[in-house]
Design a protein around this motif. Structure first.
Motif, PDB file in Angstrom:
ATOM      1  N   ASP A  65       2.986   3.207  16.861  1.00  0.00           N
ATOM      2  CA  ASP A  65       2.103   3.242  15.688  1.00  0.00           C
ATOM      3  C   ASP A  65       3.018   3.998  14.785  1.00  0.00           C
ATOM      4  O   ASP A  65       3.105   5.316  14.092  1.00  0.00           O
ATOM      5  CB  ASP A  65       0.782   4.741  15.047  1.00  0.00           C
ATOM      6  CG  ASP A  65       0.249   4.397  13.773  1.00  0.00           C
ATOM      7  OD1 ASP A  65       0.352   3.099  13.287  1.00  0.00           O
ATOM      8  OD2 ASP A  65      -0.684   5.532  13.463  1.00  0.00           O
ATOM      9  N   VAL A  66       4.072   2.774  13.671  1.00  0.00           N
ATOM     10  CA  VAL A  66       4.687   2.695  13.508  1.00  0.00           C
ATOM     11  C   VAL A  66       4.645   1.755  12.206  1.00  0.00           C
ATOM     12  O   VAL A  66       3.763   1.158  12.029  1.00  0.00           O
ATOM     13  CB  VAL A  66       5.762   1.866  14.212  1.00  0.00           C
ATOM     14  CG1 VAL A  66       6.634   2.992  15.065  1.00  0.00           C
ATOM     15  CG2 VAL A  66       5.833   0.671  14.370  1.00  0.00           C
ATOM     16  N   MET A  67       5.520   2.162  10.997  1.00  0.00           N
ATOM     17  CA  MET A  67       5.510   1.611   9.465  1.00  0.00           C
ATOM     18  C   MET A  67       6.952   1.077   9.576  1.00  0.00           C
ATOM     19  O   MET A  67       7.651   1.012   9.516  1.00  0.00           O
ATOM     20  CB  MET A  67       5.079   2.520   8.767  1.00  0.00           C
ATOM     21  CG  MET A  67       4.570   2.098   6.997  1.00  0.00           C
ATOM     22  SD  MET A  67       4.473   3.423   5.991  1.00  0.00           S
ATOM     23  CE  MET A  67       2.796   3.954   6.906  1.00  0.00           C
ATOM     24  N   LEU A  68       6.872  -0.383   9.420  1.00  0.00           N
ATOM     25  CA  LEU A  68       7.829  -1.067   8.937  1.00  0.00           C
ATOM     26  C   LEU A  68       7.496  -1.535   7.126  1.00  0.00           C
ATOM     27  O   LEU A  68       6.780  -2.274   6.864  1.00  0.00           O
ATOM     28  CB  LEU A  68       7.657  -2.969   9.929  1.00  0.00           C
ATOM     29  CG  LEU A  68       8.806  -4.019   9.228  1.00  0.00           C
ATOM     30  CD1 LEU A  68       9.946  -3.003  10.179  1.00  0.00           C
ATOM     31  CD2 LEU A  68       8.535  -5.115   9.890  1.00  0.00           C
ATOM     32  N   MET A  69       9.049  -1.264   6.326  1.00  0.00           N
ATOM     33  CA  MET A  69       8.937  -1.433   5.154  1.00  0.00           C
ATOM     34  C   MET A  69       9.899  -1.868   4.866  1.00  0.00           C
ATOM     35  O   MET A  69      11.365  -1.851   5.283  1.00  0.00           O
ATOM     36  CB  MET A  69       9.501   0.198   4.856  1.00  0.00           C
ATOM     37  CG  MET A  69       7.805   1.366   4.958  1.00  0.00           C
ATOM     38  SD  MET A  69       7.721   2.668   4.754  1.00  0.00           S
ATOM     39  CE  MET A  69       9.231   3.638   6.114  1.00  0.00           C
ATOM     40  N   VAL A  89       8.897   6.198  12.430  1.00  0.00           N
ATOM     41  CA  VAL A  89       8.143   6.244  12.956  1.00  0.00           C
ATOM     42  C   VAL A  89       7.250   7.301  13.257  1.00  0.00           C
ATOM     43  O   VAL A  89       5.678   7.323  14.321  1.00  0.00           O
ATOM     44  CB  VAL A  89       9.249   7.101  14.866  1.00  0.00           C
ATOM     45  CG1 VAL A  89       8.441   6.851  15.788  1.00  0.00           C
ATOM     46  CG2 VAL A  89       9.879   5.723  14.283  1.00  0.00           C
ATOM     47  N   ALA A  90       6.861   7.924  11.878  1.00  0.00           N
ATOM     48  CA  ALA A  90       6.470   9.029  12.055  1.00  0.00           C
ATOM     49  C   ALA A  90       6.559  10.292  10.389  1.00  0.00           C
ATOM     50  O   ALA A  90       7.492   9.933   9.954  1.00  0.00           O
ATOM     51  CB  ALA A  90       6.377  10.205  13.001  1.00  0.00           C
ATOM     52  N   SER A  91       5.667  11.234  10.439  1.00  0.00           N
ATOM     53  CA  SER A  91       5.699  11.570   9.677  1.00  0.00           C
ATOM     54  C   SER A  91       5.172  13.242   9.810  1.00  0.00           C
ATOM     55  O   SER A  91       4.487  13.153  10.505  1.00  0.00           O
ATOM     56  CB  SER A  91       5.559  11.117   7.566  1.00  0.00           C
ATOM     57  OG  SER A  91       4.952  12.207   6.763  1.00  0.00           O
ATOM     58  N   ARG A 122       9.943  13.235   7.666  1.00  0.00           N
ATOM     59  CA  ARG A 122       9.609  11.295   7.624  1.00  0.00           C
ATOM     60  C   ARG A 122      10.987  10.937   9.162  1.00  0.00           C
ATOM     61  O   ARG A 122      12.479  11.327   9.044  1.00  0.00           O
ATOM     62  CB  ARG A 122      10.015  10.187   7.105  1.00  0.00           C
ATOM     63  CG  ARG A 122       8.591  10.744   6.226  1.00  0.00           C
ATOM     64  CD  ARG A 122       9.340  10.044   4.827  1.00  0.00           C
ATOM     65  NE  ARG A 122       7.716  10.043   4.575  1.00  0.00           N
ATOM     66  CZ  ARG A 122       7.536   9.353   2.618  1.00  0.00           C
ATOM     67  NH1 ARG A 122       8.966   9.488   2.237  1.00  0.00           N
ATOM     68  NH2 ARG A 122       7.037  10.363   2.127  1.00  0.00           N
ATOM     69  N   VAL A 123      10.011  10.373   9.959  1.00  0.00           N
ATOM     70  CA  VAL A 123      10.762  10.393  11.206  1.00  0.00           C
ATOM     71  C   VAL A 123      11.539   8.412  11.120  1.00  0.00           C
ATOM     72  O   VAL A 123      10.837   7.873  11.151  1.00  0.00           O
ATOM     73  CB  VAL A 123      10.410  10.432  13.048  1.00  0.00           C
ATOM     74  CG1 VAL A 123      11.712  10.145  13.862  1.00  0.00           C
ATOM     75  CG2 VAL A 123      10.846  11.473  12.736  1.00  0.00           C
TER      76      VAL A 123
END
Length: 108
Positions: free
Chosen positions: A100-104, A36-38, A74-75
């Motif tokens: 603004d999320v990152m899918l890993m 979600v965020a850093s 990091r959340v």
């Protein structure tokens, strides 16, 4: 970057493959983590985690040190192995203004 906005950083090589979360397509089968965020501040990361809890999303704060000197908080949500649950979580985040999320994808 203003102090009240999360700082973004480049994904690290190795255990995950990062991509922006797509709102309409189900991810491929596998395990995923949603970042979600850093933040540079642990307090900011914990506040974000608490906001997620208020919308019914369980998250954790991971502490990482980069180049032996920079600490980031990091959340993250997951890992989640059900593609439909990954999609519904990303949708819930977007519906609550977290876009603004990152899918890993976690490599096994």
């Amino acid at each position: 970057i203003p102090a009240d906005e999360p700082a973004r950083q480049a994904p690290r090589r190795g255990a995950t493959e990062a991509q922006p979360a797509q709102p309409s397509a189900l991810p491929e089968a596998g395990e995923y983590v949603i970042q979600v965020a850093s933040f540079r501040s642990q307090g900011d990361a914990e506040a974000q985690r608490a906001q997620l809890a208020l919308i019914g999303v369980e998250a954790r704060v991971e502490t990482v040190t980069i180049d032996s000197s920079q600490t980031w908080y990091r959340v993250r949500i997951g890992p989640i192995s059900d593609p439909a649950r990954v999609q519904s979580t990303v949708t819930r985040l977007r519906e609550n203004g977290i876009t603004d999320v990152m899918l890993m994808r976690v490599r096994g």
